[in-house]
Design an enzyme around this catalytic site. Structure first.
Site, PDB file in Angstrom:
ATOM      1  N   SER A 108       0.802  -1.238   0.000  1.00  0.00           N
ATOM      2  CA  SER A 108       0.000   0.000   0.000  1.00  0.00           C
ATOM      3  C   SER A 108       0.832   1.284   0.000  1.00  0.00           C
ATOM      4  O   SER A 108       0.271   2.362  -0.194  1.00  0.00           O
ATOM      5  CB  SER A 108      -0.950   0.011   1.196  1.00  0.00           C
ATOM      6  OG  SER A 108      -2.097  -0.715   0.853  1.00  0.00           O
ATOM      7  N   LYS A 111       0.315   3.507  -2.936  1.00  0.00           N
ATOM      8  CA  LYS A 111      -0.925   4.270  -3.177  1.00  0.00           C
ATOM      9  C   LYS A 111      -0.671   5.779  -3.255  1.00  0.00           C
ATOM     10  O   LYS A 111      -1.129   6.431  -4.198  1.00  0.00           O
ATOM     11  CB  LYS A 111      -1.970   3.932  -2.099  1.00  0.00           C
ATOM     12  CG  LYS A 111      -2.542   2.505  -2.283  1.00  0.00           C
ATOM     13  CD  LYS A 111      -3.566   2.170  -1.229  1.00  0.00           C
ATOM     14  CE  LYS A 111      -4.332   0.903  -1.575  1.00  0.00           C
ATOM     15  NZ  LYS A 111      -4.070  -0.255  -0.770  1.00  0.00           N
ATOM     16  N   TYR A 236      -3.441  -2.285 -10.506  1.00  0.00           N
ATOM     17  CA  TYR A 236      -3.450  -2.176  -9.045  1.00  0.00           C
ATOM     18  C   TYR A 236      -2.588  -3.280  -8.420  1.00  0.00           C
ATOM     19  O   TYR A 236      -1.722  -3.015  -7.578  1.00  0.00           O
ATOM     20  CB  TYR A 236      -4.897  -2.259  -8.521  1.00  0.00           C
ATOM     21  CG  TYR A 236      -4.964  -2.310  -7.012  1.00  0.00           C
ATOM     22  CD1 TYR A 236      -4.978  -1.140  -6.255  1.00  0.00           C
ATOM     23  CD2 TYR A 236      -4.976  -3.530  -6.344  1.00  0.00           C
ATOM     24  CE1 TYR A 236      -5.004  -1.194  -4.870  1.00  0.00           C
ATOM     25  CE2 TYR A 236      -5.005  -3.583  -4.955  1.00  0.00           C
ATOM     26  CZ  TYR A 236      -5.018  -2.419  -4.226  1.00  0.00           C
ATOM     27  OH  TYR A 236      -5.030  -2.468  -2.853  1.00  0.00           O
ATOM     28  N   TYR A 288      -3.869   3.413   7.812  1.00  0.00           N
ATOM     29  CA  TYR A 288      -5.037   2.555   8.069  1.00  0.00           C
ATOM     30  C   TYR A 288      -5.889   3.169   9.185  1.00  0.00           C
ATOM     31  O   TYR A 288      -6.027   4.390   9.252  1.00  0.00           O
ATOM     32  CB  TYR A 288      -4.606   1.119   8.434  1.00  0.00           C
ATOM     33  CG  TYR A 288      -3.757   0.455   7.388  1.00  0.00           C
ATOM     34  CD1 TYR A 288      -4.239   0.230   6.102  1.00  0.00           C
ATOM     35  CD2 TYR A 288      -2.467   0.023   7.680  1.00  0.00           C
ATOM     36  CE1 TYR A 288      -3.456  -0.404   5.138  1.00  0.00           C
ATOM     37  CE2 TYR A 288      -1.681  -0.622   6.722  1.00  0.00           C
ATOM     38  CZ  TYR A 288      -2.189  -0.816   5.460  1.00  0.00           C
ATOM     39  OH  TYR A 288      -1.417  -1.439   4.508  1.00  0.00           O
ATOM     40  N   VAL A 306       1.273  -3.641   4.001  1.00  0.00           N
ATOM     41  CA  VAL A 306       1.271  -4.926   4.721  1.00  0.00           C
ATOM     42  C   VAL A 306       2.614  -5.641   4.692  1.00  0.00           C
ATOM     43  O   VAL A 306       2.820  -6.592   5.435  1.00  0.00           O
ATOM     44  CB  VAL A 306       0.210  -5.915   4.175  1.00  0.00           C
ATOM     45  CG1 VAL A 306      -1.163  -5.585   4.667  1.00  0.00           C
ATOM     46  CG2 VAL A 306       0.278  -6.018   2.684  1.00  0.00           C
TER      47      VAL A 306
HETATM   48  N1  GLU Z   1      -2.235  -6.063  -1.684  1.00  0.00           N
HETATM   49  C1  GLU Z   1      -2.990  -5.596  -0.612  1.00  0.00           C
HETATM   50  C2  GLU Z   1      -4.467  -5.436  -0.926  1.00  0.00           C
HETATM   51  O1  GLU Z   1      -4.801  -4.901  -1.923  1.00  0.00           O
HETATM   52  C3  GLU Z   1      -2.436  -4.277  -0.177  1.00  0.00           C
HETATM   53  C4  GLU Z   1      -2.470  -4.321   1.248  1.00  0.00           C
HETATM   54  C5  GLU Z   1      -1.804  -3.181   1.918  1.00  0.00           C
HETATM   55  O2  GLU Z   1      -0.587  -3.053   1.907  1.00  0.00           O
HETATM   56  O3  GLU Z   1      -2.568  -2.445   2.526  1.00  0.00           O
HETATM   57  O4  GLU Z   1      -5.301  -5.819  -0.172  1.00  0.00           O
END
Ligand code: GLU
Length: 491
Positions: A108, A111, A236, A288, A306
């Site tokens: 993530s 992002k 993605y 988060y 994660v």
């Molecule tokens: N590949 C994870 C998902 O899309 C990303 C998780 C993350 O790092 O928040 O759920």
């Protein structure tokens, strides 16, 4: 081989250059060299700074809590012992400690980077016609939209999937992927950017929730009309599987800290607008369900993933990249969070730390001598003007009340000479300062009081010298304890 080496060394040692050659050598790096010579870096005493970083690194190293993400084997198999911190300042000073050279997936943490690319290319208005800017109040992968039918922000999965559909529209899958890779490469100053294909395959295979989000977004017409949901999802998953090391990640973070200009290459990679938006959203939504707490306690823009990575930005100062796989229940790296919290408890990096009156925290932007000059001048001025409440504030903010100016004069000397009885009382009863300190002419505070005919002060200091001399026989720790109790009782 050895002889060759010696010859080369000899010729280097014996080499001379005239002014013209010297000018040619330095001119392309003149900015950097001037900074070096004048110690004009954003963190002037970098070595001292890194000693603190080592200590924070070790403190976090001792923590053994948290669970490594196990929803795909590529993450589950990573050792929980891995722990690295790299930092890069906006003027290119670097420091790394621990496992900072090992490739890891951004997950993530990508992002905010793809959001920055999208805003850079298409502008704020266009991007935010498709995705909002509010914290969602839900888990990052919840299938939900806001009241206008948009994803809540680009830091949750729904928002990031929509942003993936906005990048390089009209290009094919390979071109889109290459485009983002090239962008990240430039942000990292051409350092390590990789791709983990098995992570990508696993993400796709186990990504039912993300497919569900994709279909929901499609149903609610969240994608631009020309976009294909499958292509957006594919991008993605690919972007989650891009690899960095802590080292290269810290340069990416530093590019964000530096308003979009990579501090290693000097290239403008992102617009100032894209960076400002990105930092704002990292600040409010990047961690988060801890985002609000993190903004409160740490007060810096950050994004975690994660894989156990945290991309942390100290705007206008440096980028930091931490990595430790064990996660807490919310999904943030346990060691990473601890490190970030300790960083702002030692340094005044929190967005709302007061840079002028924050004596409890260190300001690495200043040289040690600069800090010292400022505090001693403030302290002696307060003593000179009889300002007891300022003295009390200084003492409570852990200032050294015995510090001396360039003439070795202390607050006690100045207050005694001026006849400020209350200040003298505070210094001796509240702070238990040493009354035997001598200035450059060999005078103690008592001698000053006598010379300037400050009789009350002189009497007080005479008594105090006696009691201080006898207390010297008690241990140092007893003395400190006494002085702390005195201080507390006086405020
Ligand atoms: N590949 C994870 C998902 O899309 C990303 C998780 C993350 O790092 O928040 O759920």
């Amino acid at each position: 081989m050895d002889m060759l080496h010696e010859n080369v060394q000899d010729s280097i040692l014996g080499a001379t250059m005239d002014l013209e050659v010297f000018q040619k050598c330095v001119q392309s790096n003149i900015v950097l060299l001037t900074q070096v010579v004048c110690k004009k870096f954003v963190i002037p005493d970098f070595e001292q700074f890194t000693l603190h970083i080592n200590r924070l690194y070790e403190n976090a190293h001792a923590i053994k809590e948290g669970e490594v993400a196990n929803y795909i084997p590529q993450l589950a198999k990573v050792s929980p012992d891995k722990w690295g911190v790299s930092l890069c300042t906006v003027d290119g000073q670097r420091y790394s400690v621990g496992d900072t050279n090992i490739p890891l997936c951004l997950q993530s943490c990508v992002k905010p980077l793809k959001y920055a690319i999208a805003v850079n290319d298409l502008g704020t208005n266009y991007i935010h016609q498709h995705v909002d800017k509010e914290p969602s109040g839900h888990r990052f992968n919840k299938l939900s939209l806001n009241q206008q039918g948009k994803p809540h922000n680009p830091m949750v999965n729904a928002g990031a999937i929509v942003v993936s559909s906005l990048i390089k529209q009209g290009a094919n899958k390979a071109e889109k992927f290459d485009y983002v890779m090239q962008f990240l490469k430039r942000m990292s100053g051409n350092e390590y950017i990789g791709f983990n294909n098995s992570t990508f395959q696993s993400e796709k295979e186990t990504g039912d929730r993300n497919y569900a989000i994709g279909y929901y977004l499609k149903e609610k017409k969240c994608f631009p009309s020309s976009a294909d949901m499958g292509v957006a999802l594919d991008l993605y998953f690919q972007l989650c599987s891009i690899e960095v090391t802590c080292d290269s990640g810290s340069v990416i973070a530093a590019t964000l800290a530096n308003g979009g200009i990579c501090p290693i290459t000097g290239e403008r990679v992102l617009s100032a607008e894209a960076v400002r938006n990105t930092l704002s959203l990292m600040h409010s939504c990047g961690m988060y369900d801890l985002s609000g707490q993190f903004a409160f306690h740490v007060g810096l823009p950050a994004k975690s993933g994660v894989s156990g990575a945290i991309l942390l930005v100290v705007p206008n100062i440096m980028g930091v990249f931490c990595w430790s796989p064990p996660l807490d229940k919310i999904g943030n790296s346990v060691r990473g969070i601890h490190f970030c919290q300790e960083l702002v408890s030692v340094f005044n990096f929190h967005n709302y730390d007061n840079l002028r009156h924050c004596a409890r925290k260190l300001d690495p932007r200043k040289e040690r001598s600069e800090v010292q000059h400022k505090t001693v001048v403030n302290l002696l001025f307060a003593a000179y003007s009889g300002d007891v409440s300022a003295m009390r504030r200084f003492a409570l903010s852990a200032m050294d009340m015995e510090q001396k100016d360039y003439d070795s004069r202390t607050a006690l000397h100045v207050a005694a000479a001026e006849g400020h009885l209350e200040v003298v009382k505070f210094l001796i009863k509240g702070c238990r300062v040493n009354p035997f300190m001598e200035d450059r002419w060999g005078n103690t505070a008592l001698q000053d009081a006598i010379r300037f005919e400050q009789h009350d002060v002189a009497n007080l200091l005479m008594e105090y010298q006696e009691s201080y001399a006898s207390s010297l026989k008690s241990t140092e720790s007893e003395r400190r304890q006494m002085s702390l109790e005195n201080l507390e009782s006086m405020v």
